[in-house]
Scaffold this motif. Structure first.
Motif, short mmCIF file in Angstrom:
data_model
loop_
_atom_site.label_atom_id
_atom_site.label_comp_id
_atom_site.label_asym_id
_atom_site.label_seq_id
_atom_site.Cartn_x
_atom_site.Cartn_y
_atom_site.Cartn_z
N PHE B 124 0.83 -1.21 0.00
CA PHE B 124 0.00 0.00 0.00
C PHE B 124 0.87 1.26 0.00
CE2 PHE B 124 -2.80 3.25 1.84
CZ PHE B 124 -3.93 3.08 1.05
N LEU B 128 1.19 4.22 -2.79
CA LEU B 128 1.12 5.65 -2.44
C LEU B 128 2.33 6.40 -2.96
CD1 LEU B 128 -0.27 6.04 1.18
CD2 LEU B 128 -1.46 6.23 -1.00
N LEU B 129 3.52 5.81 -2.82
CA LEU B 129 4.73 6.46 -3.32
C LEU B 129 4.70 6.56 -4.83
CD1 LEU B 129 7.78 5.44 -1.13
CD2 LEU B 129 6.94 7.71 -1.69
N PRO B 149 -4.29 22.83 -6.00
CA PRO B 149 -3.84 21.81 -6.96
C PRO B 149 -4.99 21.16 -7.72
CG PRO B 149 -2.58 21.64 -4.94
CD PRO B 149 -3.66 22.67 -4.69
N VAL B 151 -5.18 18.42 -9.20
CA VAL B 151 -5.33 16.98 -8.98
C VAL B 151 -6.22 16.68 -7.77
CG1 VAL B 151 -3.25 16.82 -7.56
CG2 VAL B 151 -4.04 14.83 -8.80
N PHE B 152 -6.41 17.68 -6.87
CA PHE B 152 -7.25 17.47 -5.70
C PHE B 152 -8.70 17.91 -5.95
CE2 PHE B 152 -3.27 18.24 -2.90
CZ PHE B 152 -2.80 17.00 -3.25
N GLN B 153 -8.95 18.51 -7.10
CA GLN B 153 -10.28 19.05 -7.40
C GLN B 153 -11.13 18.01 -8.14
OE1 GLN B 153 -10.63 21.98 -6.04
NE2 GLN B 153 -9.43 23.55 -7.05
N ARG B 154 -12.41 18.35 -8.30
CA ARG B 154 -13.33 17.44 -8.99
C ARG B 154 -13.17 17.54 -10.50
NH1 ARG B 154 -16.48 15.17 -5.47
NH2 ARG B 154 -16.84 16.28 -3.53
N THR B 155 -12.02 17.09 -11.01
CA THR B 155 -11.84 17.07 -12.46
C THR B 155 -11.74 15.62 -12.91
OG1 THR B 155 -9.49 17.32 -12.07
CG2 THR B 155 -10.71 19.31 -12.60
N ALA B 159 -5.05 11.21 -10.37
CA ALA B 159 -4.34 10.41 -9.39
C ALA B 159 -4.91 8.99 -9.32
CB ALA B 159 -4.41 11.08 -8.01
N THR B 160 -6.21 8.87 -9.55
CA THR B 160 -6.88 7.57 -9.50
C THR B 160 -6.30 6.62 -10.56
OG1 THR B 160 -8.86 8.79 -8.89
CG2 THR B 160 -9.14 6.46 -9.42
N PHE B 163 -3.08 5.42 -9.31
CA PHE B 163 -3.35 4.49 -8.21
C PHE B 163 -3.60 3.08 -8.76
CE2 PHE B 163 -6.15 2.71 -4.82
CZ PHE B 163 -5.37 2.97 -3.71
N LEU B 204 -14.72 11.24 -10.11
CA LEU B 204 -15.03 10.42 -8.95
C LEU B 204 -16.39 10.82 -8.41
CD1 LEU B 204 -11.57 10.37 -7.20
CD2 LEU B 204 -12.79 8.41 -8.12
N ILE B 206 -17.39 10.70 -5.32
CA ILE B 206 -17.32 11.41 -4.02
C ILE B 206 -16.06 12.24 -3.93
CG2 ILE B 206 -18.69 9.76 -2.74
CD1 ILE B 206 -16.02 8.71 -1.58
#
Lengths: 206, 206, 206
Positions: B124, B128-129, B149, B151-155, B159-160, B163, B204, B206
């Motif tokens: 895990f 993450l790294l 940033p 990448v943290f917004q609802r676009t 990142a997913t 992941f 996403l 949520i």
């Protein structure tokens, strides 16, 4: 010959104070309290050197070993209101801050280039580390104060002066092997370029 | 079998260029001069890998050893105005940047997961790294440009995708022990997911 | 006597959860999706400890070794919408978050001061590292959310409580050599000061 360590330490003292001062003034302008003023002073003064040390894997960090810096900066921060008042009301005080800051820029760039060169890094990387050491404290200061870093904007030459100065450090070092002379040339070149840039409002064409 | 180091180095070359390009374009949009453009290009390209190396205590840093990267990026930054003009005026150029960026995201995530896995970290944490290596340069780019940033917004998924790709790296590595194959699968999965997310505006829930 | 490592680890568990929670709430308020919420939770929880470990050159990092933290925080982040709703709608839930946060602040400051003291650093530097460990996660959280860090603004005492608590840690340690007692005193002093500051809206005069 004065040993290299002594020169670098003297260099760091003057530059560190100049940078802490600029951090204190900016933080006061943003209406921060003593905690914010002190934190921004510390980050502006030690940000560049800390990043340099992280990159070069040097430990312990400079300010961790020299505890009297943080102590004195706390005292300076307590006087932050008075200092900022002097600077904003008197044109001469503002000029003095710009002058000290230019000196700090040259001094820090010399230490960055010097340590990177001593670690055997490629000249271009040594120059980049010199510039980074010189400007990164100010970059962090501006990010914390929620502004786009001034050094990246179209203002009077700043990082460019450090860039030229750091190349001079390496050139003199290559030619003479005298690190004291190299540091003095680097500081002088950076300082004169920065003063000319402010005086004649010189900006980069692109 | 191509040795692991060769694969990872090739991976880092392509991804690094794609990221530097995205940094140059963003910095130009913000009206920065060449110093700012170069700094943002460097930070976007090397930010993720540098944080990864700090976390894993790997020294010397990638870009400190490979001095020709920073040299070439300086040349690229000097052409920043021209590059940005092409990208903003031509829809195809913009698509190419998004495509290269998606490739870079997959490539960086693979290196992060690979090095963390080789260091014996929990799966895990390795994932993450991987994601961190992929997205952190862009996070720093946005913070410097004074924005939350992207990448943290609802676009669209970003990142997913990394992941999912990083998990695939570990799964293939577990099943076959072939790090080259694992990296290729990771890059492919990340790339395809990202392209689908852009094409169908997948976000996403949520 | 409970061994020091056990105490510090227990301390870090409680504090880390309180901080992750504050990160989740802030990120949800900014309208971030699950990726953003998780990233801000991780950065708020581990930012202070990671900077502390970088400064003290401690490896591997805390959260790299304890993989179940990031796993649980991912689950917490998935519940972020529900958690934030509870907190914003119920005054008592908000008070609980402030209370846990105050506990976390004291706990983290104790670990920072403790590790710096154990590394043989000067007391003033140990106190600074204590405060840094306590507040830096929140500083990063605010920078990512594109705001001037709350801890640097004229709000109720925060860093100041940690500053007092860290000095108490060193004083008790000096007097008794009992690190468990020192940590408990540090946490208690920080917690009580912070609660008083919130209750009576105590701010720094300068």
């Amino acid at each position: 010959m004065i040993p290299m360590n002594t020169v670098i330490k003297t260099i760091e003292v003057i530059g560190t104070f100049a940078f802490a001062l600029s951090g204190i003034i900016e933080a006061r302008k943003k209406g921060m309290d003593i905690v914010g003023v002190y934190a921004v002073a510390m980050i502006t003064a030690f940000g560049g050197g800390t990043l340099r040390d992280f990159i070069l894997d040097r430990h312990p960090l400079f300010w961790v070993e020299h505890y009297w810096y943080p102590v004195i900066f706390l005292a300076l921060s307590l006087l932050g209101g008075f200092i900022t008042k002097q600077v904003t009301e008197h044109g001469k005080a503002m000029s003095l801050v710009l002058l000290l800051d230019a000196l700090g820029l040259g001094l820090f760039s010399a230490t960055g280039a010097s340590l990177a060169h001593a670690a055997g890094l490629h000249p271009f990387i040594a120059v980049l580390l010199g510039v980074t050491t010189g400007v990164f404290g100010g970059v962090l200061r501006d990010i914390i104060c929620n502004e786009i870093p001034a050094v990246f904007q179209r203002t009077e030459l700043y990082a460019t002066c450090a860039f030229a100065g750091a190349w001079c450090y390496l050139a003199v070092m290559q030619a003479t092997g005298n690190d004291v002379l190299a540091a003095i040339v680097c500081i002088s070149v950076t300082f004169v370029l920065r003063m000319l840039a402010i005086r004649y409002k010189i900006r980069l064409p692109i």
